[in-house]
Design a protein around this motif. Structure first.
Motif, PDB file in Angstrom:
ATOM      1  N   ALA A   8      -8.907   7.039 -26.722  1.00 11.18           N
ATOM      2  CA  ALA A   8      -8.497   7.610 -28.003  1.00 11.18           C
ATOM      3  C   ALA A   8      -9.723   8.207 -28.688  1.00 11.18           C
ATOM      4  CB  ALA A   8      -7.857   6.545 -28.893  1.00 11.18           C
ATOM      5  N   ALA A   9      -9.477   8.965 -29.753  1.00 12.13           N
ATOM      6  CA  ALA A   9     -10.572   9.586 -30.500  1.00 12.13           C
ATOM      7  C   ALA A   9     -10.152   9.720 -31.956  1.00 12.13           C
ATOM      8  CB  ALA A   9     -10.925  10.953 -29.923  1.00 12.13           C
ATOM      9  N   GLY A  10     -11.155   9.714 -32.827  1.00 15.28           N
ATOM     10  CA  GLY A  10     -10.879   9.848 -34.253  1.00 15.28           C
ATOM     11  C   GLY A  10     -12.129  10.229 -35.007  1.00 15.28           C
ATOM     12  N   ALA A  11     -12.056  10.161 -36.329  1.00 17.01           N
ATOM     13  CA  ALA A  11     -13.193  10.592 -37.138  1.00 17.01           C
ATOM     14  C   ALA A  11     -13.281   9.794 -38.430  1.00 17.01           C
ATOM     15  CB  ALA A  11     -13.081  12.083 -37.467  1.00 17.01           C
ATOM     16  N   VAL A  12     -14.520   9.592 -38.870  1.00 19.06           N
ATOM     17  CA  VAL A  12     -14.793   9.062 -40.201  1.00 19.06           C
ATOM     18  C   VAL A  12     -15.018  10.281 -41.084  1.00 19.06           C
ATOM     19  CG1 VAL A  12     -16.289   7.626 -41.619  1.00 19.06           C
ATOM     20  CG2 VAL A  12     -15.831   6.977 -39.238  1.00 19.06           C
ATOM     21  N   VAL A  13     -13.982  10.654 -41.815  1.00 22.77           N
ATOM     22  CA  VAL A  13     -14.016  11.870 -42.633  1.00 22.77           C
ATOM     23  C   VAL A  13     -14.508  11.508 -44.030  1.00 22.77           C
ATOM     24  CG1 VAL A  13     -12.701  13.844 -43.453  1.00 22.77           C
ATOM     25  CG2 VAL A  13     -12.028  12.703 -41.321  1.00 22.77           C
ATOM     26  N   THR A  14     -15.547  12.200 -44.496  1.00 23.37           N
ATOM     27  CA  THR A  14     -16.093  11.942 -45.829  1.00 23.37           C
ATOM     28  C   THR A  14     -16.132  13.238 -46.633  1.00 23.37           C
ATOM     29  OG1 THR A  14     -18.391  12.311 -45.125  1.00 23.37           O
ATOM     30  CG2 THR A  14     -17.524  10.074 -44.928  1.00 23.37           C
ATOM     31  N   ARG A  15     -16.352  13.088 -47.930  1.00 25.96           N
ATOM     32  CA  ARG A  15     -16.520  14.249 -48.793  1.00 25.96           C
ATOM     33  C   ARG A  15     -17.639  13.971 -49.789  1.00 25.96           C
ATOM     34  NH1 ARG A  15     -11.028  14.276 -52.591  1.00 25.96           N
ATOM     35  NH2 ARG A  15     -11.370  12.263 -53.632  1.00 25.96           N
ATOM     36  N   LYS A  16     -18.030  15.010 -50.507  1.00 27.84           N
ATOM     37  CA  LYS A  16     -19.119  14.886 -51.460  1.00 27.84           C
ATOM     38  C   LYS A  16     -18.837  13.749 -52.433  1.00 27.84           C
ATOM     39  CE  LYS A  16     -21.973  17.692 -54.559  1.00 27.84           C
ATOM     40  NZ  LYS A  16     -22.162  19.036 -55.164  1.00 27.84           N
ATOM     41  N   GLY A  17     -19.825  12.913 -52.650  1.00 29.01           N
ATOM     42  CA  GLY A  17     -19.642  11.748 -53.504  1.00 29.01           C
ATOM     43  C   GLY A  17     -19.494  10.468 -52.711  1.00 29.01           C
ATOM     44  N   GLY A  18     -19.204  10.605 -51.395  1.00 23.27           N
ATOM     45  CA  GLY A  18     -19.150   9.426 -50.540  1.00 23.27           C
ATOM     46  C   GLY A  18     -17.770   8.847 -50.306  1.00 23.27           C
ATOM     47  N   ASP A  19     -16.715   9.543 -50.774  1.00 16.61           N
ATOM     48  CA  ASP A  19     -15.361   9.046 -50.487  1.00 16.61           C
ATOM     49  C   ASP A  19     -15.057   9.140 -48.999  1.00 16.61           C
ATOM     50  OD1 ASP A  19     -15.005   8.598 -53.158  1.00 16.61           O
ATOM     51  OD2 ASP A  19     -13.806  10.398 -53.511  1.00 16.61           O
ATOM     52  N   VAL A  20     -14.220   8.218 -48.529  1.00 15.32           N
ATOM     53  CA  VAL A  20     -13.833   8.137 -47.119  1.00 15.32           C
ATOM     54  C   VAL A  20     -12.325   8.282 -47.007  1.00 15.32           C
ATOM     55  CG1 VAL A  20     -13.967   6.755 -45.014  1.00 15.32           C
ATOM     56  CG2 VAL A  20     -15.722   6.494 -46.771  1.00 15.32           C
ATOM     57  N   LEU A  21     -11.872   8.985 -45.978  1.00 20.97           N
ATOM     58  CA  LEU A  21     -10.441   9.199 -45.769  1.00 20.97           C
ATOM     59  C   LEU A  21      -9.876   8.072 -44.905  1.00 20.97           C
ATOM     60  CD1 LEU A  21      -8.213  11.329 -46.360  1.00 20.97           C
ATOM     61  CD2 LEU A  21      -8.728  12.305 -44.120  1.00 20.97           C
ATOM     62  N   LEU A  22      -8.899   7.348 -45.446  1.00 20.04           N
ATOM     63  CA  LEU A  22      -8.263   6.254 -44.724  1.00 20.04           C
ATOM     64  C   LEU A  22      -6.762   6.507 -44.609  1.00 20.04           C
ATOM     65  CD1 LEU A  22      -9.950   3.071 -46.275  1.00 20.04           C
ATOM     66  CD2 LEU A  22     -10.687   4.431 -44.302  1.00 20.04           C
ATOM     67  N   VAL A  23      -6.169   5.934 -43.555  1.00 23.52           N
ATOM     68  CA  VAL A  23      -4.724   6.039 -43.352  1.00 23.52           C
ATOM     69  C   VAL A  23      -4.131   4.644 -43.209  1.00 23.52           C
ATOM     70  CG1 VAL A  23      -4.908   8.313 -42.272  1.00 23.52           C
ATOM     71  CG2 VAL A  23      -4.938   6.257 -40.834  1.00 23.52           C
ATOM     72  N   HIS A  24      -2.870   4.507 -43.617  1.00 23.20           N
ATOM     73  CA  HIS A  24      -2.158   3.228 -43.489  1.00 23.20           C
ATOM     74  C   HIS A  24      -1.035   3.377 -42.478  1.00 23.20           C
ATOM     75  CE1 HIS A  24       0.815   0.056 -44.568  1.00 23.20           C
ATOM     76  NE2 HIS A  24      -0.293  -0.660 -44.679  1.00 23.20           N
ATOM     77  N   GLY A  36      -6.199   8.669 -32.564  1.00 25.21           N
ATOM     78  CA  GLY A  36      -5.041   8.617 -31.688  1.00 25.21           C
ATOM     79  C   GLY A  36      -5.421   8.853 -30.248  1.00 25.21           C
ATOM     80  N   LYS A  37      -4.473   8.634 -29.370  1.00 22.92           N
ATOM     81  CA  LYS A  37      -4.721   8.737 -27.928  1.00 22.92           C
ATOM     82  C   LYS A  37      -4.907  10.184 -27.489  1.00 22.92           C
ATOM     83  CE  LYS A  37      -1.023   6.356 -26.848  1.00 22.92           C
ATOM     84  NZ  LYS A  37       0.020   5.653 -26.055  1.00 22.92           N
ATOM     85  N   LEU A  38      -5.722  10.350 -26.457  1.00 18.96           N
ATOM     86  CA  LEU A  38      -5.927  11.665 -25.860  1.00 18.96           C
ATOM     87  C   LEU A  38      -4.678  12.077 -25.096  1.00 18.96           C
ATOM     88  CD1 LEU A  38      -8.906  10.773 -26.448  1.00 18.96           C
ATOM     89  CD2 LEU A  38      -9.526  11.906 -24.306  1.00 18.96           C
ATOM     90  N   ASP A  39      -4.322  13.352 -25.200  1.00 17.41           N
ATOM     91  CA  ASP A  39      -3.288  13.900 -24.342  1.00 17.41           C
ATOM     92  C   ASP A  39      -3.851  14.051 -22.930  1.00 17.41           C
ATOM     93  OD1 ASP A  39      -1.445  14.096 -26.393  1.00 17.41           O
ATOM     94  OD2 ASP A  39      -1.994  16.162 -26.899  1.00 17.41           O
ATOM     95  N   PRO A  40      -2.989  14.096 -21.899  1.00 20.81           N
ATOM     96  CA  PRO A  40      -3.496  14.262 -20.526  1.00 20.81           C
ATOM     97  C   PRO A  40      -4.389  15.487 -20.396  1.00 20.81           C
ATOM     98  CG  PRO A  40      -1.164  13.688 -20.492  1.00 20.81           C
ATOM     99  CD  PRO A  40      -1.525  13.937 -21.937  1.00 20.81           C
TER     100      PRO A  40
END
Length: 285
Positions: A8-24, A36-40
Motif C-alpha cells: 500500500a502507499a499513502g502520504a502525510v499531507v501538511t499545509r502552512k502552519g503545520g496542520d495535518v490531513l487525517l481521515v476516519h 490504500g493498496k496498490l492496483d496490479p
C-alpha cells in the motif's frame, strides 16, 4: 508458503502552519493518514497520489519519502505501506468532501492534536518523522533515458539511436511518476533516445521542454552541466533532467550526491528547498 506482503502507499499531507490531513474509517473506527493498496502493476508513487485524491478529494504533489510501515493486519497477513510527505496543489478545502462507507470524515488537524488523535503508534512514529520534512520542497528528477537500441546494432549517427519498445513503455510509465512530483518543465539531452523518454510527459501535460547538446554523450560539458544543475536547484520549480549513463557522474558530482547506478528509465529524485538538498530517493523502472 508465506504470502507476500499486501502493498500500500499513502502520504502525510501538511499545509502552512503545520496542520495535518487525517481521515476516519468507520469500518475500523480509526484515524489515520490517507492510504490504500496498490492496483496490479501500479507504482507506489502513483498509488500514494491516487489514494489521497480518492480518500480526500485533494490533489497533491509528493515531497521527501518517509520510512515504510510494516504491520500485521486483522486477517493475519502482513502489510507494507510506503509513505511520502505531500502538499496540496490548488485549494485545500475539504468541507465539500462527500463522505462514504470507506471514509466518513476528512479533517485538517493541528500537529499536536493529530499526534493525539491518530489511532496507531506506528502512525504517530511516521508523523514524528515527517515533522522536520514538512516544509514545502521542489523536486529535481535526474532521469536516465529508457531502454534504447544497442550500439552494436545501430550503424547511423548515435545521437539518433531510438528507444526500443520496452523503452517506449518505460517512457509512458514515467508520466504519472513525474506528475506525482509536480514536474513543470523538462531539460533533456538533444539525443533522440532522451527526447523520446520525456516526450510522453510533455505531450500529456503541455509543460515546456528544452534540449541541450551539453547533456548528450557527444557534447557533454562538465562546466555546462554544473551550471545547469545549479540553475535548476535555484529555479523554484520542479523539473526533470534527462541524460545518459556516461554523463550521470557529472550530474551527481554537481549535486554532491554519492555515486549510484540508474538503470535505463530509472530516476533519482532530489528534493530541494531554497537551493539546499533536503532528501533524495531512487526509483528504478
Amino acid at each position: 508458503m508465506e504470502l507476500r506482503d499486501v502493498r500500500a502507499a499513502g502520504a502525510v499531507v501538511t499545509r502552512k502552519g503545520g496542520d495535518v490531513l487525517l481521515v476516519h474509517r468507520p469500518k475500523y473506527d480509526d484515524w489515520s493518514f490517507p492510504k490504500g493498496k496498490l492496483d496490479p502493476g501500479e507504482h507506489a508513487v502513483t498509488a500514494a497520489v491516487r489514494e489521497v485524491a480518492e480518500e480526500t478529494g485533494l490533489d497533491v504533489r509528493l515531497g521527501p519519502a518517509l520510512a515504510s510501515q510494516r504491520y500485521r493486519m486483522l486477517s493475519g497477513r502482513w502489510k507494507s505501506v510506503e509513505y511520502w510527505t505531500a502538499r496540496v496543489i490548488g485549494s485545500d478545502d475539504v468541507t465539500s468532501y462527500r463522505v462514504n462507507d470507506e471514509i466518513d470524515a476528512v479533517e485538517w488537524v493541528d500537529w499536536q492534536a493529530a499526534m493525539r488523535r491518530l489511532t496507531y503508534p506506528y502512525d504517530r512514529d511516521t508523523l514524528t518523522e515527517a515533522w522536520p520534512l514538512r516544509r514545502k520542497t521542489r523536486a529535481l528528477v535526474v532521469l536516465r533515458h529508457g531502454r534504447a537500441r544497442s550500439r552494436g546494432g545501430w550503424k547511423k549517427d548515435d545521437r539518433k539511436r531510438p528507444l526500443v519498445q520496452i523503452g517506449d513503455t518505460q517512457a509512458q510509465r514515467l508520466v504519472p511518476l513525474l506528475a506525482a512530483f509536480d514536474v513543470t518543465s523538462a531539460h533533456s539531452s538533444s539525443s533522440v533516445r532522451c527526447v523520446q523518454t520525456v516526450t510522453p510527459y510533455v505531450d500529456t501535460t503541455g509543460w515546456p521542454t528544452k534540449l541541450y547538446d551539453e547533456l548528450s554523450e557527444e557534447g557533454s560539458s562538465a562546466e555546462a552541466v554544473v551550471e545547469l544543475v545549479d540553475s535548476l536547484l535555484g529555479s523554484g520549480e520542479s523539473t526533470v533532467l534527462c541524460t545518459h549513463r556516461p554523463v550521470l557522474p557529472t550530474v551527481l558530482d554537481a549535486l554532491r550526491v554519492p555515486d549510484l547506478t540508474l538503470d535505463p528509465g530509472g530516476m533519482l529524485v532530489v528534493h530541494h528547498r531554497k537551493g539546499r538538498i533536503v532528501a533524495t530517493e531512487v526509483h528504478q523502472p
